[in-house]
Design a protein around this motif. Structure first.
Motif, PDB file in Angstrom:
ATOM      1  N   ILE A   1       0.832  -1.204   0.000  1.00  0.00           N
ATOM      2  CA  ILE A   1       0.000   0.000   0.000  1.00  0.00           C
ATOM      3  C   ILE A   1       0.865   1.251   0.000  1.00  0.00           C
ATOM      4  CG2 ILE A   1      -1.615   1.368   1.404  1.00  0.00           C
ATOM      5  CD1 ILE A   1      -2.939  -1.312   2.222  1.00  0.00           C
ATOM      6  N   CYS A   2       1.926   1.236   0.821  1.00  0.00           N
ATOM      7  CA  CYS A   2       2.799   2.416   0.931  1.00  0.00           C
ATOM      8  C   CYS A   2       3.558   2.710  -0.367  1.00  0.00           C
ATOM      9  CB  CYS A   2       3.784   2.247   2.083  1.00  0.00           C
ATOM     10  SG  CYS A   2       2.982   2.321   3.695  1.00  0.00           S
ATOM     11  N   LYS A   3       3.822   1.680  -1.139  1.00  0.00           N
ATOM     12  CA  LYS A   3       4.530   1.880  -2.419  1.00  0.00           C
ATOM     13  C   LYS A   3       3.708   2.727  -3.381  1.00  0.00           C
ATOM     14  CE  LYS A   3       7.426  -2.269  -2.534  1.00  0.00           C
ATOM     15  NZ  LYS A   3       7.618  -3.605  -3.139  1.00  0.00           N
ATOM     16  N   PHE A   4       2.379   2.676  -3.250  1.00  0.00           N
ATOM     17  CA  PHE A   4       1.513   3.367  -4.202  1.00  0.00           C
ATOM     18  C   PHE A   4       0.801   4.585  -3.610  1.00  0.00           C
ATOM     19  CE2 PHE A   4       1.935  -0.982  -5.757  1.00  0.00           C
ATOM     20  CZ  PHE A   4       2.341  -0.754  -7.062  1.00  0.00           C
ATOM     21  N   LEU A   5       1.122   4.935  -2.369  1.00  0.00           N
ATOM     22  CA  LEU A   5       0.563   6.157  -1.790  1.00  0.00           C
ATOM     23  C   LEU A   5       1.372   7.359  -2.258  1.00  0.00           C
ATOM     24  CD1 LEU A   5      -0.195   5.120   1.926  1.00  0.00           C
ATOM     25  CD2 LEU A   5      -1.828   5.346   0.048  1.00  0.00           C
ATOM     26  N   SER A   6       0.704   8.481  -2.469  1.00  0.00           N
ATOM     27  CA  SER A   6       1.411   9.692  -2.918  1.00  0.00           C
ATOM     28  C   SER A   6       2.241  10.268  -1.767  1.00  0.00           C
ATOM     29  CB  SER A   6       0.402  10.739  -3.399  1.00  0.00           C
ATOM     30  OG  SER A   6      -0.314  11.273  -2.283  1.00  0.00           O
ATOM     31  N   LYS A   7       3.195  11.103  -2.107  1.00  0.00           N
ATOM     32  CA  LYS A   7       4.093  11.685  -1.110  1.00  0.00           C
ATOM     33  C   LYS A   7       3.380  12.664  -0.187  1.00  0.00           C
ATOM     34  CE  LYS A   7       8.385  10.985  -3.669  1.00  0.00           C
ATOM     35  NZ  LYS A   7       9.587  11.618  -4.247  1.00  0.00           N
ATOM     36  N   GLU A   8       2.165  13.045  -0.545  1.00  0.00           N
ATOM     37  CA  GLU A   8       1.382  13.941   0.313  1.00  0.00           C
ATOM     38  C   GLU A   8       1.094  13.292   1.672  1.00  0.00           C
ATOM     39  OE1 GLU A   8       0.314  17.170  -0.216  1.00  0.00           O
ATOM     40  OE2 GLU A   8       1.738  16.990  -1.879  1.00  0.00           O
ATOM     41  N   TYR A   9       1.001  11.959   1.678  1.00  0.00           N
ATOM     42  CA  TYR A   9       0.725  11.246   2.931  1.00  0.00           C
ATOM     43  C   TYR A   9       1.879  11.379   3.927  1.00  0.00           C
ATOM     44  CZ  TYR A   9      -3.384   9.021   0.879  1.00  0.00           C
ATOM     45  OH  TYR A   9      -4.620   8.791   0.320  1.00  0.00           O
ATOM     46  N   LEU A  10       3.081  11.601   3.420  1.00  0.00           N
ATOM     47  CA  LEU A  10       4.255  11.756   4.302  1.00  0.00           C
ATOM     48  C   LEU A  10       4.155  13.031   5.139  1.00  0.00           C
ATOM     49  CD1 LEU A  10       7.067  10.763   1.756  1.00  0.00           C
ATOM     50  CD2 LEU A  10       6.298   9.398   3.698  1.00  0.00           C
ATOM     51  N   LYS A  11       3.450  14.050   4.624  1.00  0.00           N
ATOM     52  CA  LYS A  11       3.372  15.345   5.303  1.00  0.00           C
ATOM     53  C   LYS A  11       2.346  15.353   6.435  1.00  0.00           C
ATOM     54  CE  LYS A  11       4.674  17.768   1.059  1.00  0.00           C
ATOM     55  NZ  LYS A  11       4.203  18.703   0.006  1.00  0.00           N
ATOM     56  N   HIS A  12       1.411  14.393   6.411  1.00  0.00           N
ATOM     57  CA  HIS A  12       0.357  14.360   7.433  1.00  0.00           C
ATOM     58  C   HIS A  12       0.956  13.953   8.783  1.00  0.00           C
ATOM     59  CE1 HIS A  12      -3.684  13.890   9.033  1.00  0.00           C
ATOM     60  NE2 HIS A  12      -3.329  12.724   9.520  1.00  0.00           N
ATOM     61  N   LYS A  13       0.931  14.880   9.759  1.00  0.00           N
ATOM     62  CA  LYS A  13       1.472  14.654  11.100  1.00  0.00           C
ATOM     63  C   LYS A  13       2.910  14.110  11.035  1.00  0.00           C
ATOM     64  CE  LYS A  13      -2.934  14.282  13.415  1.00  0.00           C
ATOM     65  NZ  LYS A  13      -3.690  13.796  14.559  1.00  0.00           N
ATOM     66  N   GLU A  14       3.701  14.751  10.210  1.00  0.00           N
ATOM     67  CA  GLU A  14       5.082  14.298   9.952  1.00  0.00           C
ATOM     68  C   GLU A  14       5.927  14.259  11.220  1.00  0.00           C
ATOM     69  OE1 GLU A  14       8.734  15.365   6.818  1.00  0.00           O
ATOM     70  OE2 GLU A  14       6.966  16.665   6.967  1.00  0.00           O
ATOM     71  N   LYS A  15       5.849  15.317  12.017  1.00  0.00           N
ATOM     72  CA  LYS A  15       6.664  15.388  13.248  1.00  0.00           C
ATOM     73  C   LYS A  15       6.271  14.277  14.224  1.00  0.00           C
ATOM     74  CE  LYS A  15       9.354  17.330  16.406  1.00  0.00           C
ATOM     75  NZ  LYS A  15       9.132  16.371  17.481  1.00  0.00           N
ATOM     76  N   GLU A  16       4.972  14.050  14.389  1.00  0.00           N
ATOM     77  CA  GLU A  16       4.504  13.014  15.316  1.00  0.00           C
ATOM     78  C   GLU A  16       4.960  11.621  14.883  1.00  0.00           C
ATOM     79  OE1 GLU A  16       2.794  15.451  14.103  1.00  0.00           O
ATOM     80  OE2 GLU A  16       1.275  16.252  15.482  1.00  0.00           O
ATOM     81  N   LYS A  17       4.963  11.392  13.556  1.00  0.00           N
ATOM     82  CA  LYS A  17       5.393  10.084  13.044  1.00  0.00           C
ATOM     83  C   LYS A  17       6.900   9.876  13.243  1.00  0.00           C
ATOM     84  CE  LYS A  17       3.182  10.686   9.085  1.00  0.00           C
ATOM     85  NZ  LYS A  17       2.496  10.558   7.788  1.00  0.00           N
ATOM     86  N   GLU A  18       7.647  10.959  13.149  1.00  0.00           N
ATOM     87  CA  GLU A  18       9.087  10.885  13.437  1.00  0.00           C
ATOM     88  C   GLU A  18       9.324  10.498  14.891  1.00  0.00           C
ATOM     89  OE1 GLU A  18      10.755  14.656  12.398  1.00  0.00           O
ATOM     90  OE2 GLU A  18      10.587  14.313  10.226  1.00  0.00           O
ATOM     91  N   ASP A  19       8.479  11.027  15.787  1.00  0.00           N
ATOM     92  CA  ASP A  19       8.595  10.684  17.213  1.00  0.00           C
ATOM     93  C   ASP A  19       8.257   9.209  17.450  1.00  0.00           C
ATOM     94  OD1 ASP A  19       9.337  13.241  17.884  1.00  0.00           O
ATOM     95  OD2 ASP A  19       7.310  13.892  18.427  1.00  0.00           O
ATOM     96  N   VAL A  20       7.268   8.687  16.708  1.00  0.00           N
ATOM     97  CA  VAL A  20       6.907   7.273  16.832  1.00  0.00           C
ATOM     98  C   VAL A  20       8.095   6.389  16.453  1.00  0.00           C
ATOM     99  CG1 VAL A  20       5.462   5.415  15.887  1.00  0.00           C
ATOM    100  CG2 VAL A  20       4.430   7.617  16.478  1.00  0.00           C
ATOM    101  N   ILE A  21       8.753   6.728  15.332  1.00  0.00           N
ATOM    102  CA  ILE A  21       9.926   5.954  14.882  1.00  0.00           C
ATOM    103  C   ILE A  21      11.050   6.043  15.906  1.00  0.00           C
ATOM    104  CG2 ILE A  21      11.767   5.881  13.145  1.00  0.00           C
ATOM    105  CD1 ILE A  21       9.643   6.539  11.043  1.00  0.00           C
ATOM    106  N   LYS A  22      11.260   7.249  16.440  1.00  0.00           N
ATOM    107  CA  LYS A  22      12.318   7.444  17.445  1.00  0.00           C
ATOM    108  C   LYS A  22      12.034   6.614  18.698  1.00  0.00           C
ATOM    109  CE  LYS A  22      13.648  11.703  17.875  1.00  0.00           C
ATOM    110  NZ  LYS A  22      13.602  13.143  18.284  1.00  0.00           N
ATOM    111  N   ASN A  23      10.776   6.602  19.138  1.00  0.00           N
ATOM    112  CA  ASN A  23      10.400   5.830  20.329  1.00  0.00           C
ATOM    113  C   ASN A  23      10.510   4.326  20.091  1.00  0.00           C
ATOM    114  OD1 ASN A  23       9.868   8.104  21.867  1.00  0.00           O
ATOM    115  ND2 ASN A  23       7.723   8.200  21.247  1.00  0.00           N
ATOM    116  N   LEU A  24      10.175   3.883  18.879  1.00  0.00           N
ATOM    117  CA  LEU A  24      10.337   2.463  18.538  1.00  0.00           C
ATOM    118  C   LEU A  24      11.797   2.050  18.626  1.00  0.00           C
ATOM    119  CD1 LEU A  24       7.913   2.091  15.471  1.00  0.00           C
ATOM    120  CD2 LEU A  24       7.735   0.848  17.634  1.00  0.00           C
ATOM    121  N   LYS A  25      12.683   2.926  18.164  1.00  0.00           N
ATOM    122  CA  LYS A  25      14.128   2.642  18.235  1.00  0.00           C
ATOM    123  C   LYS A  25      14.611   2.620  19.681  1.00  0.00           C
ATOM    124  CE  LYS A  25      15.835   4.394  13.781  1.00  0.00           C
ATOM    125  NZ  LYS A  25      16.627   5.452  13.117  1.00  0.00           N
TER     126      LYS A  25
END
Length: 606
Positions: A100-124
């Motif tokens: 699904i992610c391979k075919f999503l437009s790059k606009e989806y990356l901008k939605h709550k971008e900072k919060e998603k970065e925090d999720v990745i950081k917390n997972l690490k």
């Protein structure tokens, strides 16, 4: 008295419907076949009516990668609303999320971008710097998979991110449908199967019941995707009533009725045949006996189950005269029965456990934890184990002579593992359960030494969630075995050993972190932070200043800091009280203890 209360409530209390307070969320059920979407309609001839054609421009590459049109279905709702995609298998969840992610437009990356970065950081942070490569690619798009291969910490973090709207799409297995409150605007069932089994009506209802969020959405949608070959079964699925609910006691007598009887007698709720039968008549199983029991009566099953427990040495039977002509059959729990009851040991394994512990006393190897770990590896996980023989052989060769002695005492040789790894035929018979159980013991032993789920998962080529579940099961079973041994005098030697092992399996961290992890709210990552910052004992933590703690520890809120300090103080107080009770007990003299006798010297001084 009961009649008076009923009369009072009937006259004075007006029934209140929850519908007055919780708005109804309409659930619309749909089916998808090829490009067509049908609405489930009980009034229609076949139970469904045509709704619409799927309108989405598909490239040739997308058609090949996404024959079920999942990208079209999910992009109609995300990222504004949430969506769940139920998949038949765990591997399928990961593949679908990536696709699904391979075919999503790059606009989806901008939605709550900072919060998603925090999720990745917390997972690490919670995985010692490790991050699942699939989640690394999907989380930036607001997508993640959810199944038992995740660790509990990963699941909790992803669930929180989904609930708060940071993640908008989960690809998940059917286990998410029960017990996890993660509703969605749209629920998609990728196939009418769970693994290779066709969906049951109650499973289907449980999954689509995730659609619609009371107080947030006014409507919820479910879409079941199916192929032409499954059409008849799907139509039957949506039209038939829910399966009947039956007592679980009828399915597995060993885990059900016999365990219940041992508890009844152990707790002295019912100790004679008549009372036990009367008790059974009042259970859900007893109410359903006319439906469930075809060949035997409830009385016969009661007698057979009690006879089985008696033959197994868990109960003793005694005939007591109630009159000159009548006798009553009473039952008493034996030492082995009480040990099984107190340790909540599965009755299918209690005699095997007793035999293994008894055999262990003949030559318990204490140069490492391996032998004890083997004795506390859960029996019920052994049949599911499928060893990787090359990994098994590699791990076997890394054992010390003392550790190899453990395998030798269990009847497993290096040559046997070597032949299995090379695919050679083996003439000598070896107990498969013992071989598999030792393999799981190797996994747990490696985990205790390395305390890192990720590295052990890679070493044994196992899902990290499975390894964490194995560890949790082993910690729980170790505690059960400890209680089992406490009831049997002959196993006194295991008591102190199992207390330490249970603690190690429960926390699975380096020894110096265990005191900190006893504090509520402190997991491994936080314990490492505290230890590194100089809070190396419970006393240090109890005397900490919340403001200093916030400045010293990353990502720690004031509320969390106060909670940790408060919990540490409470724990320290409890330990101090326990020690004081021990001191008081030691100093307390029995009433008949003779007083001090003055010696001649003492008399002279006086």
């Amino acid at each position: 008295m009961l009649k008076i209360y009923k009369s009072f409530f009937k006259r004075n209390i007006t029934p209140i419907s929850l519908d007055q307070y919780v708005p109804k969320v309409e659930l619309k059920e749909y089916l998808k076949l090829n490009d067509s979407i049908y609405e489930v309609d009980s009034k229609a001839e076949k139970g469904m009516t045509f709704s619409r054609l799927l309108n989405y421009k598909y490239s040739d590459a997308l058609k090949k990668m996404d024959p079920d049109h999942l990208v079209a279905l999910v992009t109609e709702v995300i990222p504004k609303y949430s969506c769940l995609v139920f998949c038949p298998t765990k591997k399928n969840c990961e593949n679908v999320a990536e696709m699904i992610c391979k075919f999503l437009s790059k606009e989806y990356l901008k939605h709550k971008e900072k919060e998603k970065e925090d999720v990745i950081k917390n997972l690490k942070n919670m995985s010692s710097g490790k991050l699942c490569p699939v989640l690394k690619r999907t989380v930036p798009f607001g997508v993640a998979y959810h199944h038992s291969g995740l660790t509990s910490e990963e699941r909790r973090l992803l669930e929180e991110a989904y609930s708060s709207g940071i993640l908008c799409l989960f690809t998940c297995t059917s286990t998410l449908a029960a017990g996890v409150n993660l509703p969605a605007r749209r629920v998609i069932l990728r196939a009418p199967y769970v693994a290779k089994e066709f969906l049951k009506r109650n499973q289907y209802k449980q999954m689509i019941g995730r659609a619609g969020r009371a107080g947030i959405d006014t409507v919820g949608e479910s879409i079941l995707i199916f192929q032409e070959k499954d059409k008849e079964q799907v139509l039957e699925l949506i039209n038939r009533p829910l399966e009947n609910c039956y007592s679980h006691l009828v399915q597995e007598f060993t885990k059900g009725i016999q365990t219940l009887f041992l508890s009844l007698i152990g707790l002295k709720i019912a100790t004679n045949l008549g009372d036990i039968h009367d008790f059974m008549n009042g259970t859900f199983f007893g109410i359903q006996q006319n439906v469930l029991l075809k060949e035997k009566s409830l009385w016969e099953i009661t007698v057979e189950s009690l006879s089985y427990l008696t033959e197994k040495g868990l109960l003793q039977k005694e005939m007591v005269a109630t009159s000159e002509e009548e006798h009553q059959c009473n039952f008493h729990i034996t030492k082995l029965g009480r040990a099984s009851f107190k340790g909540t040991i599965d009755l299918a394994y209690c005699d095997i456990l007793y035999r293994d512990l008894k055999k262990g006393l003949e030559g318990l190897v204490l140069e490492s934890f391996l032998h004890l770990i083997y004795l506390t590896t859960p029996y019920d996980l052994v049949p599911q184990c499928d060893p990787d023989w090359m990994v098994y052989f590699r791990q076997f060769n890394q054992l010390s002579p003392a550790e190899q002695n453990v395998a030798s005492r269990l009847g497993i040789s290096e040559s046997f593992i070597g032949k299995k790894a090379s695919g050679q035929a083996i003439k000598k018979k070896v107990d498969k359960d013992v071989v598999n159980r030792l393999y799981l013991s190797f996994v747990l032993y490696a985990l205790l030494k390395e305390t890192n789920v990720w590295s052990v998962a890679e070493k044994f080529n196992m899902p990290r969630g499975y390894i964490q579940n194995l560890l949790t099961g082993a910690a729980s079973f170790s505690s059960c075995v400890l209680h089992f041994c406490e009831e049997l005098e002959e196993f006194w030697v295991y008591r102190a050993l199992l207390v330490e092992l249970t603690k190690k399996l429960t926390y699975c961290v380096k020894a110096e972190l265990i005191p900190l992890m006893e504090v509520t709210g402190v997991l491994e990552g936080r314990a490492k932070q505290l230890y590194k910052a100089g809070y190396k004992s419970l006393m240090h933590l109890a005397n900490a200043d919340p403001e200093v703690l916030i400045r010293t520890i990353d990502h720690l809120s004031r509320r969390q800091a106060k909670q940790i300090i408060s919990s540490a103080k409470m724990l320290l107080h409890e330990k101090a009280e326990a020690l004081q009770e021990e001191v008081d007990e030691l100093l307390r003299l029995p009433p008949d203890f003779p007083g001090p006798v003055d010696t001649p010297t003492e008399k002279a001084w006086s």
